[in-house]
Every structure is written in structure tokens, then in C-alpha cells.
Scaffold this active site. Structure first.
Site, PDB file in Angstrom:
ATOM      1  CE  LYS A  25      -3.108   2.494   3.157  1.00  0.00           C
ATOM      2  NZ  LYS A  25      -4.305   2.716   2.328  1.00  0.00           N
ATOM      3  CB  SER A 446     -21.366  10.100   7.613  1.00  0.00           C
ATOM      4  OG  SER A 446     -21.497   9.781   6.254  1.00  0.00           O
ATOM      5  CG  ASP A 612     -27.222   3.302   7.889  1.00  0.00           C
ATOM      6  OD1 ASP A 612     -28.189   3.853   7.325  1.00  0.00           O
ATOM      7  OD2 ASP A 612     -26.340   3.925   8.491  1.00  0.00           O
ATOM      8  CD  GLU A 618     -21.878  -5.558   1.029  1.00  0.00           C
ATOM      9  OE1 GLU A 618     -21.061  -5.968   1.830  1.00  0.00           O
ATOM     10  OE2 GLU A 618     -21.746  -4.498   0.382  1.00  0.00           O
ATOM     11  CG  HIS A 654     -28.750   4.258   3.465  1.00  0.00           C
ATOM     12  ND1 HIS A 654     -29.083   4.884   2.287  1.00  0.00           N
ATOM     13  CD2 HIS A 654     -27.422   4.001   3.392  1.00  0.00           C
ATOM     14  CE1 HIS A 654     -27.986   5.009   1.548  1.00  0.00           C
ATOM     15  NE2 HIS A 654     -26.970   4.469   2.193  1.00  0.00           N
ATOM     16  CB  CYS A 656     -25.286   2.533  -0.699  1.00  0.00           C
ATOM     17  SG  CYS A 656     -24.628   2.004   0.845  1.00  0.00           S
ATOM     18  CD  GLU A 678     -25.693   3.793  -5.749  1.00  0.00           C
ATOM     19  OE1 GLU A 678     -24.974   3.621  -4.755  1.00  0.00           O
ATOM     20  OE2 GLU A 678     -25.409   3.402  -6.879  1.00  0.00           O
ATOM     21  CG  HIS A 707     -20.187   7.090  -4.894  1.00  0.00           C
ATOM     22  ND1 HIS A 707     -21.553   6.956  -4.971  1.00  0.00           N
ATOM     23  CD2 HIS A 707     -19.759   6.203  -3.978  1.00  0.00           C
ATOM     24  CE1 HIS A 707     -21.929   5.997  -4.134  1.00  0.00           C
ATOM     25  NE2 HIS A 707     -20.870   5.530  -3.523  1.00  0.00           N
TER      26      HIS A 707
HETATM   27  N1  GLN Z   1     -25.174   6.222   7.954  1.00  0.00           N
HETATM   28  C1  GLN Z   1     -24.058   5.849   7.147  1.00  0.00           C
HETATM   29  C2  GLN Z   1     -23.393   7.099   6.589  1.00  0.00           C
HETATM   30  O1  GLN Z   1     -24.053   8.008   6.290  1.00  0.00           O
HETATM   31  C3  GLN Z   1     -24.470   4.952   6.010  1.00  0.00           C
HETATM   32  C4  GLN Z   1     -23.312   4.558   5.156  1.00  0.00           C
HETATM   33  C5  GLN Z   1     -23.602   3.399   4.228  1.00  0.00           C
HETATM   34  O2  GLN Z   1     -24.698   3.014   4.020  1.00  0.00           O
HETATM   35  N2  GLN Z   1     -22.604   2.812   3.664  1.00  0.00           N
HETATM   36  O3  GLN Z   1     -22.198   7.155   6.419  1.00  0.00           O
HETATM   37 ZN    ZN Z   2     -25.102   4.148   1.580  1.00  0.00          ZN
END
Ligand code: GLN
Ligand code: ZN
Length: 772
Positions: A25, A446, A612, A618, A654, A656, A678, A707
Site C-alpha cells: 500500500k 455522516s 442502515d 451483498e 438505508h 446503497c 441509491e 461518490h
Molecule cells: N449512515 C451511514 C453514513 O451516512 C451509512 C453509510 C452506508 O450506508 N454505507 O455514512
Molecule cells: Zn449508503
């Protein structure tokens, strides 16, 4: 009593690439910054390859993998090996091969990178090859040939490990601009001669065996795809000057692909016999084995961190011996997915450490098993006795058997996994309590993790500042995040998660049952490594985990503040989870701990709580037949964690990603009051899909992509909202970004969210009377 196998030896398919102190890295990132030269980077890489091989030899492995090393990703390396270089990178590669390679991985100012996605159901991400009808393959075996030479020079047997042609094609996607419906697998005929060329080169370089990895064969495959497999290996089997071929599969059972591979004119199969792939054993026995072939038996789980049950593995190996010409022993897959060496850890409590095995320890287990297979169980009696004692200590430990946790999970009833009122009544109660406008605005949790915050955390860890100073800084950050959101006019606020560097680790650190490593790095993608927490014991919550920060944020404002939790499935997915009980039992324990947190948040006045679950999709099992069971316990765990919430507490969740087709029912089964998803990159397609599926609750399809630092204008956001309204009624539509903002900078976050509020207000004011 163990039957003896004359030839058995131990091998591995791949080893962690980064080095004991993540030297790779540092070298690669230094090269990107210009502080490490091309030559120094190559030297570091060669040194790491050499160190790994010497380590493997010292630990008892003579036949070592080559070609498993990568500067960035082995699927990208395969694209390079077969010449599948999309046009936009060719000039860059011609100018400088290494820079061109990194351009494919990361993009440059001028070209977009290849897309990245998850490697099967692991947490490793690869770069998706781009192919089209015009793709011209050309063999470039130099890297592979070079690695063979390096290993041979050390006196080792080199077995190159390549991604197989079928999996390469099945993991590819049509290049941008290629007409829909193009199937990369149609390029097989063109690809095979290129593989044949590489194989011949490797044979000439001194490789007696070459391993071709075909993990895509453990997923459901159509008859046509299986025919392509048969064809591919008939062709490669007949190719001139080739080495012996070992076709490897892992992560699940081969199923209908097993007879296809068994009858292919290749000399060996490497198969996984752990976890869901244990079914391979019965399938192989039922078809009478692979009598003429070498069988490499993956009996040591290569993707978790637990010690092997050596006695059980030896038994499996014994069963396999009569089923093949020769049986060798290996971890189930590349050791890339586990940390390098348990020996580097100092802080794991010694009791738990006895139960753990990282790459080095797994190699030793593999070597021990091969010895037991050759010489008989009595030859490894000492190792077996130690292993039995370690397993017994795990089974009998107070850490893995907390009576209070056990009693509580046993008492879970289906009523506990349901909210007290059905959705329509909850929605009415929440509307009355929250008094939100139509199209309420919010964020995913966040806010930017600034350099100052990171420095504060480092200072705290190094003891340069005390907890009190650290907490004051977190509070100051929360004050500014709340003030900004009020100024911007956001309706449901968040505290911004400044106290969390990672949404799973933060909870793992506070829950009983988890251990943290100091050096347990695992490659997530490229130069990004993560240290997953180790979920070793029964899980319980000694005290509130988030209430302090959420309640502080709520004390600063009259607007509702959304409490922020990570759901049970995601906690499991991003940890190394105990393998001594079903995942669903562990999920239930985590869910109950989170349920208590929901309760405490509620008591402290949180009217809205988000849990979340970005990992729900996945962790879908690779075989569709296994999915309903998984989704049943996964959604149940979420409902158990949230089911105790009052009817007028609004539960959000949530996720993504934009591909929801296969889990729409599961999303519905979560019974969350609001879900944010998303959607920006797919232009609100998920809104249409949810609408088509009759999804009954509130939805916040992300209106812009977080992103990239690009700031969306309010006109663009208004258009997105109209698209959303085309699918979802105004009463049920939320306005939010795609995901959390922690990787973004403040300037673009400020502007983007201000534009988002402007857009929401503008669309709101134009809504026809009577919509609410
Ligand atoms: N609550 C988290 C954030 O806003 C959700 C992040 C995620 O779903 N990967 O960072
Ligand atoms: Zn997310």
C-alpha cells in the site's frame, strides 16, 4: 484410523499481498504521489512475492502459487494478460505500462476508471473487464512468466494461478456504447487461443501445473454456459505444449458444473469442501469421484479466521482418497481474504487467540493435514490433541456461552419481530408527531470526516489528548453540523457521525463478544485495506452506544434528529463471524443488542431512528436456492432490532446500490417506515421498480451521487424529484442524497445540500392542493 495417501502435499491458491506492514500500500500510494520511483515500487513488489514464497516454504509448502500477487487487482491483471484493454486506456499504456494500468484502476483527469464490484460474496472488490464485439484479445504473458522464473529461482515448484476464461467472461460487462444484449461469453472462441498461448508460455517457463480459477461455476449456470465450460476445457485440454491443468472452484458447491469439469480432459480439480461447499463431498462420491485426476481438497476455510477442526478435515480427506488419483490439501480459496499472521497480534485476549487462524496459521493447518494424510493420524497426534483442546476451550468458554444472551434469544417470539401497529396507523402517528412538510429533506447520516477529526482520533489513541478533550471536539463538530443543517433548512437532521471512523467497528468496539486486531488488514480493493472486527462470542450490550451523541444533537435543535445505527446483517457482513453456530443465531444476538439501543434512543427523545443495512444484498448466497432462507433470517433480524420501537417512532433504513430486483420482497419485509436508496446514477430506476412492486411505505431515492465532488444544480435536482414523483406519491417521497457524506469535503456538501433544499421547496410549492 487414517488411510494413507502416497503423494499428498499441501498448497495454497494465493496469499495476502500487502506485506506485514502493508508495504505494498505504501509503495503504490507513494508511486501515485511521485515519492516512490517505478523501480522502487517494482523492487518492493518483488520483495513481497519472494518473502511470501519463502514463508510458505518455511511453513511446509513446496508447490507455491505464482501470479496471485497484484499491484491492484488480479482481475485487472487478467484483462491485461489477455489484452482486453478498452480503447480509452491504450494511449496511456503505450506511453507507460504501469501508469496505464493504474489509469484503468483509478481513472485519470481524462479517462474514467473501470467499474468496481464485489468479488462473489466476499468483501474484496475487482475491476470489471469491459468487452464488446470489437474486442481483440492478445496474449501478454510477461508478468506471469516472470513470476514463475522468480519462484523457480528459489528452488520452489511454481504453479501459476490464473483466472479461468469462463469466469473472466462471466465477470465482464459490455463496454460503454456496446449495444444492450451483448453477451461477453460469445467471445469465448476468440479468447481460448489467447489462454492457450499463455499456458504454453508458462509451460516453457517451467510450470508443470497451471491453476485456472473458475469460481463463477459455483453459481447457478444455464445449460448454454455449462456447454461453454465443456467446450472451453475440451479446447484448452487439446492445446499444444500446455502444462497440466488444475481447474479450481470455491465459495460454494459446483452442482451441475461438477460432472462437466469431471469429464473435461484436464488433469486436476481443486474443490471447496467447507461451508455451503461441503455438499461437494456427497456430490463427488455419488458420481464415483474423479478417478484419473488430481484432486486438491479445500478443507481449511480460506475466508474466515477460525481454527480448523483437524480431525473432521482428516476424515473428509480420508473419504476423498479413494475418489481421485491423488489428493492434495489446501485452504478452500485464496488466503487473500484473511489477515496475514495471528503472530503479529498482541492485544487479542489469549483465550480468544487460541481459536483463531490467519493466513500463516491456515497454511500450517494445511501442511499438518497433508502430513496426516500421508503418514497417518498418529504422525500428527500432537497437533490433533492441541487442536481438540483449543476447540473444546472454545465450545466451553463463557465468552461463547453467555446464559443471559442465550436465554434471551431463545425467548424471542414472532410478536417481538413485529411493530406494535400496522404501517398505516404508524404513519398517521408519526405524521402527527413529526409535523413534516411534504417531500421532507434529510441526509443519510455522516457529514465530512475532516482531517481535524481524524487527527483528534489519532491524538486520542496516542494519548496526546484525553477523552474529555476528544469528546469536546466531537461536540463542537456536532454543533456545527446541526447549525449548518438548520441554516440550510433540512427537515430531519442528523448528528453527522463524527465519532465514527467506521459504521461497524464503532459498534463492535462497544459490544461484548467482539475482538479487534491491530494488524488484521484485509484487502478491500486496490490500496484500501480494512480490519474487520472478529465476532467471537455471544453478543451483548454493556451500555448505550450512540445515545450520548444523538441526544446532544437533539438538545441543540427543535427539529427532529435521526438516531443512527448499523443493522445486524451489516454488522455480520463486515466482521469475521463465529462459525460455531448458525449465522442467524448470531444475527439475533446482535439484533437484540441493537433493540436495546433503539429503546434507549427512544427514551432519550429520538423521534426518528435509522438502521442502515447496506450489506443486505451483498451477503445474498451465491446459489438462488439458498436465498429465501437467508433473506428470511436477515429480514427477521432487522425486524427484531426495530420491532420494539413505539408506533410513533419513525424507523428509517438505508441501502446503497441500485440493483434491487432480486430483493424487493425482502425490502418490503423489513417493514421500515422509510427507506433511502441509491438512485441517482440509475436515474431513479429503483423508484419505478418499487412502485411497480407496489411498495407501500415511504421512500427516499437518492437525488444526487455522493461518490463524486460534483455539485448538482437545483434544476437538475428538481428534474430528479419529478422523476421520483412519477413513481412515488408526494406523501411518500423523501428528498436525500444517495449515501453518507463522510468522504466528501465541506464546500461541496454545503452547496449540494442547499441546492437540494431549494429543489425540494420549489417542487413542494408547485404540488397541487390537497396532496398530503
Ligand atoms: N449512515 C451511514 C453514513 O451516512 C451509512 C453509510 C452506508 O450506508 N454505507 O455514512
Ligand atoms: Zn449508503
Amino acid at each position: 484410523m487414517t488411510g494413507k495417501s502416497a503423494a499428498a502435499s499441501a498448497t495454497v491458491y494465493g496469499y495476502p499481498r500487502q506485506g506485514p506492514s502493508r508495504e505494498l500500500k505504501k509503495a503504490v500510494e507513494g508511486y501515485w504521489k511521485g515519492s516512490v520511483s517505478d523501480g522502487a515500487l517494482r523492487d518492493t513488489a518483488a520483495g513481497l512475492r519472494r518473502a511470501n514464497w519463502l514463508q510458505l516454504r518455511q511453513d511446509g509448502v513446496q508447490e507455491v502459487p505464482t501470479g496471485d500477487f497484484s499491484y491492484y487487482d488480479h482481475v485487472l491483471d487478467t484483462s491485461v494478460m489477455v489484452g482486453a484493454i478498452p480503447a480509452r486506456y491504450r494511449a496511456g499504456i503505450a506511453a507507460d505500462a504501469l501508469d496505464g494500468y493504474f489509469a484503468m484502476a483509478r481513472g485519470t483527469r481524462d479517462v474514467a476508471p473501470l467499474e468496481m464490484t464485489k468479488w462473489f460474496d466476499t468483501n474484496y472488490h475487482y475491476l470489471v473487464p469491459e468487452l464488446g464485439p470489437d474486442t481483440v484479445f492478445a496474449a501478454d504473458s510477461a508478468t506471469q512468466v516472470g513470476a514463475v522464473g522468480e519462484a523457480l529461482a528459489l528452488g520452489l515448484t511454481a504453479r501459476p494461478v490464473l483466472l479461468g476464461p469462463i469466469t473472466f467472461l462471466l465477470l465482464s460487462k459490455p463496454a460503454p456504447g456496446v449495444a444492450d444484449g451483448f453477451e461477453p461469453l460469445t467471445l469465448l472462441e476468440r479468447l481460448l487461443p489467447v489462454y492457450a498461448g499463455v499456458l504454453a508460455d508458462l509451460r516453457s517457463a517451467g510450470a508443470e501445473w497451471v491453476q485456472l480459477d473458475e469460481p463463477a461455476l459455483v453459481q447457478d449456470r444455464s445449460r448454454d454456459e455449462l456447454d461453454a465450460v465443456a467446450h472451453a476445457y475440451r479446447e484448452l485440454g487439446a492445446s499444444a505444449g500446455r502444462p497440466r491443468l488444475l481447474i479450481a472452484s470455491y465459495f460454494d458447491r459446483l452442482g451441475e458444473a461438477l460432472p462437466v469439469l469431471a469429464s473435461a480432459p484436464v488433469e486436476g480439480l481443486a474443490m471447496d469442501f467447507t461451508g455451503p461447499a461441503a455438499a461437494n463431498l456427497g456430490d463427488l462420491a455419488a458420481m464415483g469421484g474423479v478417478p484419473g485426476k488430481r484432486l486438491v481438497a479445500g478443507v481449511v476455510d480460506g475466508r474466515n479466521v477460525w481454527i480448523n477442526d483437524l480431525q473432521k478435515s482428516l476424515h473428509t480427506l480420508d473419504t476423498l482418497v479413494p475418489l481421485a488419483h491423488r489428493v492434495d490439501v489446501a485452504p478452500s480459496c485464496s488466503l487473500l481474504h484473511v489477515p496475514l499472521d495471528l503472530g503479529a497480534e498482541r492485544d487479542i485476549d489469549p483465550q480468544t487467540a487460541r481459536w483463531l487462524a490467519f493466513a500463516r496459521q491456515k497454511t500450517s493447518e494445511t501442511v499438518t493435514l497433508a502430513r496426516g494424510l500421508v503418514l497417518g493420524a498418529q504422525a500428527i497426534a500432537g497437533e490433533l490433541a492441541l487442536n481438540r483442546a483449543d476447540l473444546a476451550s472454545r465450545a466451553g468458554s463463557a465468552l461463547t456461552n453467555d446464559p443471559a444472551v442465550r436465554a434471551r434469544t431463545a425467548a424471542v417470539t414472532s410478536a417481538g419481530t413485529r411493530r406494535s401497529l400496522p404501517y398505516p396507523e404508524r404513519a398517521a402517528a408519526q405524521r402527527a408527531r413529526l409535523g413534516l412538510p411534504l417531500l421532507p429533506t434529510t441526509t443519510i447520516g455522516s457529514f465530512p470526516q475532516t482531517d481535524e477529526l481524524r487527527a483528534d482520533r489519532a491524538d486520542l489513541r496516542a494519548g496526546r489528548i484525553g477523552t474529555d478533550v476528544y469528546e469536546q471536539r466531537i461536540e463542537a463538530e456536532i454543533r456545527s453540523v446541526v447549525a449548518f443543517q438548520e441554516r440550510a433548512g433540512i427537515d430531519v437532521l442528523v448528528h453527522g457521525e463524527p465519532e465514527r471512523s467506521d459504521m461497524v467497528q464503532y459498534f463492535a468496539e462497544q459490544l461484548t463478544g467482539f475482538s479487534a486486531t491491530r494488524h488484521g488488514w484485509v484487502q478491500s480493493y486496490g490500496t484500501r485495506y480494512v480490519r474487520p472486527p472478529i465476532l467471537a462470542g455471544d453478543v451483548s450490550r454493556p451500555g448505550p452506544m450512540t445515545v450520548r451523541w444523538t441526544a446532544y444533537a437533539q438538545s441543540l435543535t427543535d427539529r427532529p434528529v435521526k438516531g443512527m445505527l448499523t443493522g445486524p446483517v451489516t454488522v455480520l457482513a463486515w466482521s469475521f463471524v463465529r462459525d460455531d453456530q448458525p449465522l442467524e443465531d448470531t444475527a439475533r444476538q446482535v439484533a437484540l443488542a441493537l433493540r436495546d439501543e433503539v429503546d434507549d434512543l427512544e427514551r432519550s427523545g429520538s423521534p426518528v431512528i435509522q438502521m442502515d443495512e447496506p450489506a443486505l444484498r451483498e451477503t445474498l448466497p451465491l446459489r438462488t436456492a439458498d436465498r429465501p432462507r437467508y433473506l428470511a433470517w436477515a429480514t427477521e433480524a432487522f425486524r427484531l432490532a426495530t420491532g420494539g420501537a413505539r408506533a410513533d417512532t419513525q424507523i428509517h433504513t438505508h441501502m446503497c446500490y441500485a440493483e434491487f430486483g432480486d430483493i424487493l420482497q425482502a425490502i418490503n419485509d423489513l417493514d421500515a417506515d422509510v427507506i433511502s436508496l441509491e438512485a441517482a446514477r440509475s436515474h431513479m430506476r429503483v423508484a419505478d421498480e418499487l412502485a411497480a412492486a407496489g411498495y407501500p411505505r415511504e421512500v427516499g431515492p437518492g437525488v444526487y451521487d455522493i461518490h463524486s465532488p460534483r455539485v448538482p444544480g437545483s434544476d437538475e435536482l428538481i428534474r430528479m424529484l419529478h422523476k421520483g414523483l412519477g413513481a412515488i406519491a408526494a406523501e411518500r417521497l423523501w428528498v436525500n442524497p444517495d449515501c453518507g457524506l463522510k468522504t466528501r469535503g465541506w464546500p461541496e456538501v454545503r452547496e449540494s445540500l442547499e441546492n437540494m433544499v431549494t429543489a425540494a421547496r420549489s417542487v413542494r410549492s408547485a404540488l397541487p392542493e390537497g396532496t398530503h
